[in-house]
Motif scaffolding. Structure first.
Motif, PDB file in Angstrom:
ATOM      1  N   GLU A  86       0.803  -1.198  -0.072  1.00 54.06           N
ATOM      2  CA  GLU A  86       0.099   0.049   0.025  1.00 54.06           C
ATOM      3  C   GLU A  86       0.877   1.316  -0.071  1.00 54.06           C
ATOM      4  N   GLY A  88       1.836   4.664   1.979  1.00 53.53           N
ATOM      5  CA  GLY A  88       1.766   5.047   3.256  1.00 53.53           C
ATOM      6  C   GLY A  88       3.058   5.888   3.486  1.00 53.53           C
ATOM      7  N   TRP A 110       2.903   2.429   7.437  1.00 52.36           N
ATOM      8  CA  TRP A 110       1.621   2.747   7.790  1.00 52.36           C
ATOM      9  C   TRP A 110       0.704   3.139   6.619  1.00 52.36           C
ATOM     10  N   PRO A 111      -0.316   2.454   6.223  1.00 51.60           N
ATOM     11  CA  PRO A 111      -1.052   2.800   5.182  1.00 51.60           C
ATOM     12  C   PRO A 111      -1.822   4.225   5.445  1.00 51.60           C
ATOM     13  N   SER A 121       2.245  -3.029   4.328  1.00 53.48           N
ATOM     14  CA  SER A 121       1.457  -2.191   5.316  1.00 53.48           C
ATOM     15  C   SER A 121       1.715  -2.885   6.650  1.00 53.48           C
TER      16      SER A 121
END
Length: 173
Positions: A86, A88, A110-111, A121
């Motif tokens: 993802e 982030g 961290w998304p 993620s």
């Protein structure tokens, strides 16, 4: 005697925030800055005091005990398993505070839509963590180090503990 139903992930964040603020902190400020309700801050302080991570007067983090907990208990109490790729904010060994020490093809994030990195993620310790770290660099660094302990190998854990100890002693620039 008050009941202790176990630590919660955001208790770690609250203790780190108290260390970041050093002296003269207020529960109300912690609540506002972390976007955690005042009642949850109060309950967290009680849990941390009962567990010996916060002084009985709930004013001072017991840094030695907290460091021991982070080093030996954190990964077992709050384990993490990397999720899908993802966009982030970098964490663990991918964060700026550690990236000069380790070469890795893996990136942990961290998304967040605001993030500029792409990687596996890692769930933050509490829902509003992204907001808090955007506002407070030292808290971001400490939480990234905590994630390196939660997910890292021996070298990452050791380096993270070394840096955390310096941050706790306020000798880290």
């Amino acid at each position: 005697m008050k009941a202790h139903n176990g630590m919660r992930p955001h208790d770690i964040v609250i203790l780190l925030k108290i260390i970041e603020k050093q002296k003269g902190w207020l529960s109300k400020e912690i609540s506002e800055e972390l976007k955690i309700s005042p009642s949850e801050i109060s309950e967290s302080l009680n849990r941390s005091s009962i567990s010996g991570l916060l002084s009985p007067d709930k004013k001072k983090v017991m840094k030695s005990a907290f460091l021991s907990f982070l080093q030996y208990g954190l990964r077992y109490v709050f384990p993490v398993e990397p999720g899908p790729i993802e966009r982030g904010i970098p964490t663990g060994h991918s964060a700026d505070i550690l990236k000069d020490y380790f070469i890795s093809e893996e990136t942990y994030v961290w998304p967040s839509r605001k993030g500029k990195a792409k990687g596996q993620s890692i769930a933050p310790l509490y829902p509003n963590q992204i907001f808090a770290v955007e506002q407070h660099k030292k808290l971001y660094d400490m939480l990234a180090l905590v994630d390196a302990i939660r997910i890292g190998k021996v070298r990452e854990c050791e380096k993270s503990m070394e840096i955390l100890q310096k941050l706790f002693e306020n000798n880290y620039a």
